[in-house]
Write a protein that holds these residues in place. Structure first.
Motif, PDB file in Angstrom:
ATOM      1  N   ILE A  39      76.160 -33.318  23.242  1.00  0.00           N
ATOM      2  CA  ILE A  39      74.729 -33.764  22.611  1.00  0.00           C
ATOM      3  C   ILE A  39      75.823 -35.036  21.302  1.00  0.00           C
ATOM      4  O   ILE A  39      76.767 -34.334  20.761  1.00  0.00           O
ATOM      5  N   PRO A  40      74.518 -35.382  20.492  1.00  0.00           N
ATOM      6  CA  PRO A  40      75.242 -36.212  19.353  1.00  0.00           C
ATOM      7  C   PRO A  40      75.580 -35.677  18.417  1.00  0.00           C
ATOM      8  O   PRO A  40      74.902 -34.813  17.871  1.00  0.00           O
ATOM      9  N   PRO A 274      59.455 -27.748  19.371  1.00  0.00           N
ATOM     10  CA  PRO A 274      60.764 -28.026  20.465  1.00  0.00           C
ATOM     11  C   PRO A 274      61.737 -29.066  19.936  1.00  0.00           C
ATOM     12  O   PRO A 274      61.669 -29.649  19.112  1.00  0.00           O
ATOM     13  N   ALA A 275      62.820 -28.998  20.061  1.00  0.00           N
ATOM     14  CA  ALA A 275      64.459 -29.850  20.278  1.00  0.00           C
ATOM     15  C   ALA A 275      63.558 -31.280  20.854  1.00  0.00           C
ATOM     16  O   ALA A 275      63.979 -30.779  21.930  1.00  0.00           O
ATOM     17  N   ARG A 276      63.900 -31.841  20.555  1.00  0.00           N
ATOM     18  CA  ARG A 276      63.150 -33.560  20.827  1.00  0.00           C
ATOM     19  C   ARG A 276      65.168 -34.153  19.797  1.00  0.00           C
ATOM     20  O   ARG A 276      64.509 -34.110  18.783  1.00  0.00           O
ATOM     21  N   ALA A 313      64.995 -27.956  16.782  1.00  0.00           N
ATOM     22  CA  ALA A 313      63.886 -27.522  17.103  1.00  0.00           C
ATOM     23  C   ALA A 313      63.839 -26.818  15.953  1.00  0.00           C
ATOM     24  O   ALA A 313      64.468 -26.570  14.717  1.00  0.00           O
ATOM     25  N   VAL A 314      62.657 -27.370  15.178  1.00  0.00           N
ATOM     26  CA  VAL A 314      62.020 -26.789  13.255  1.00  0.00           C
ATOM     27  C   VAL A 314      61.080 -25.562  13.364  1.00  0.00           C
ATOM     28  O   VAL A 314      60.470 -25.370  14.806  1.00  0.00           O
ATOM     29  N   THR A 315      61.089 -24.686  12.720  1.00  0.00           N
ATOM     30  CA  THR A 315      60.346 -23.338  12.871  1.00  0.00           C
ATOM     31  C   THR A 315      59.105 -23.870  11.274  1.00  0.00           C
ATOM     32  O   THR A 315      59.907 -23.959  10.115  1.00  0.00           O
ATOM     33  N   ARG A 345      64.282 -30.687  24.730  1.00  0.00           N
ATOM     34  CA  ARG A 345      65.438 -30.497  25.462  1.00  0.00           C
ATOM     35  C   ARG A 345      64.008 -28.991  24.924  1.00  0.00           C
ATOM     36  O   ARG A 345      65.029 -27.822  25.069  1.00  0.00           O
ATOM     37  N   GLY A 346      62.928 -28.852  24.637  1.00  0.00           N
ATOM     38  CA  GLY A 346      62.125 -27.738  24.674  1.00  0.00           C
ATOM     39  C   GLY A 346      62.443 -26.392  23.502  1.00  0.00           C
ATOM     40  O   GLY A 346      63.739 -26.921  22.477  1.00  0.00           O
TER      41      GLY A 346
END
Ligand code: GTQ
Length: 346
Positions: A39-40, A274-276, A313-315, A345-346
């Motif tokens: 992961i960066p 989702p985590a993009r 991810a963001v909620t 990455r969902g």
């Protein structure tokens, strides 16, 4: 298998100096830094800019600095993770809150970075882009794409404030950022947002598309909001009630580098995005929303802005139990897709 890599200190000092004298450095001490595992490394920190605290400081700027001394009277929303002086909300996004007072004029110029404005407050201002005089009402999105002349004026009676979103950090990093000042524009007849007012009904070009690369420069909030409400009503099970601001001729993103969207949260709804890979910016057009980003929770009210790093991810939770909330989103996904680094990455 991962090996410990050699450090700079492991090398003889005079060897390192010989390399430096030739403008050369060894890769291996820095390899994991530039290519971290899986992961960066992201400088972008979850950051919240509450409008209630920003607005008085912006109005104060109106007293302290005349428009002639500012050209654009803007307070930049800077991400502390990048360092405030870098004026970056994320690696590619710049955010600014701009004030125009009644009677003021921000002179015509054009520049290589692309910009958009999301109108936050006040009536009577307009932006003239490429000869089209675009009225500014709350929630409207106005494009000033790369290379197009633009200037702002204000015929109303109260301060007007809007949020600027630019891809300035990226274009500056590319050493491709510059501006040119111009004469006041002649306002031309015809406005793209009138000709493309209804989705699917576009001017017939007998042989080809519009010659304009950006045929639509203004997206009225009343239209975007109506589309969201219809989408929600017609699709009761749809979770992500969202529209994309597109180029009506190509169906592609409205601009080349950053993407722009409006999201509706149903009453009480909690939505996990989702985590993009692209970083994102959220701005509350109407309502009250909680944003959960990494280890931070932001309570966002109308006109508040926050940002989220990529790969997280963001909620978003609508804190209103009886009313929808509406959010403007800007992200870096057109850039990531064009460069082939886009990931979900969902
Ligand atoms: O309104 O043209 O926030 O040129 C930064 C640079 C706004 C503008 C900004 C700009 C503008």
């Amino acid at each position: 298998m991962t090996h410990e890599l050699g450090r700079l200190e492991d090398l003889p000092e005079n060897y390192v100096q010989d390399l430096r004298d030739l403008n050369v450095v060894p890769l291996w001490p820095s390899l994991r830094g530039v290519l971290p595992p899986h992961i960066p490394t992201r400088q972008t920190q979850p950051t919240h800019w509450p409008y209630k605290r920003l607005k008085p400081l912006l109005l104060k700027a109106g007293e302290l600095t005349p428009i002639e001394k500012a050209e654009r009277r803007v307070l930049v929303l800077a991400n502390p993770g990048h360092g405030l002086d870098k004026m970056q909300a994320s690696s590619a996004m710049y955010l600014g809150m701009q004030l125009l007072l009644p009677g003021e004029w921000a002179p015509s110029h054009r520049h290589t970075p692309n910009a958009v404005r999301m109108i936050v407050e006040g009536e009577g201002a307009y932006t003239t882009v490429d000869g089209e005089k675009c009225p500014m009402h709350r929630g409207d999105l106005i494009l000033t794409p790369t290379g197009l002349w633009h200037e702002h004026g204000h015929d109303g009676t109260d301060p007007v404030i809007w949020l600027d979103v630019l891809d300035l950090p990226l274009v500056y990093y590319m050493e491709a950022s510059y501006h040119v000042n111009g004469e006041p524009q002649k306002v031309l007849t015809g406005r793209g947002d009138r000709q493309y007012a209804h989705g699917g009904v576009v001017p017939t070009r007998v042989f080809e598309r519009s010659q304009k690369p950006y045929p639509m420069l203004r997206y009225a909030w009343t239209d975007a909001k109506a589309a969201l409400q219809a989408l929600a009503e017609d699709n009761p099970a749809l979770e992500q009630v969202q529209v994309t601001y597109t180029n009506p001729e190509t169906g592609g993103d409205a601009e080349n580098i950053l993407g722009f969207y409006a999201l509706m949260l149903r009453p009480g709804q909690s939505l996990r995005l989702p985590a993009r890979s692209p970083a994102q910016v959220f701005h509350v057009i109407e309502g009250e929303v909680q944003a959960q980003i990494v280890n931070r929770q932001f309570h966002m009210v109308e006109a508040d802005t926050c940002c989220a790093p990529g790969y997280e991810a963001v909620t978003l939770t609508n804190l209103q139990a009886d009313k929808a909330s509406f959010i403007f989103i800007a992200d870096e996904s057109p850039l990531h897709r064009k460069l082939g680094v886009y990931e979900n990455r969902g």
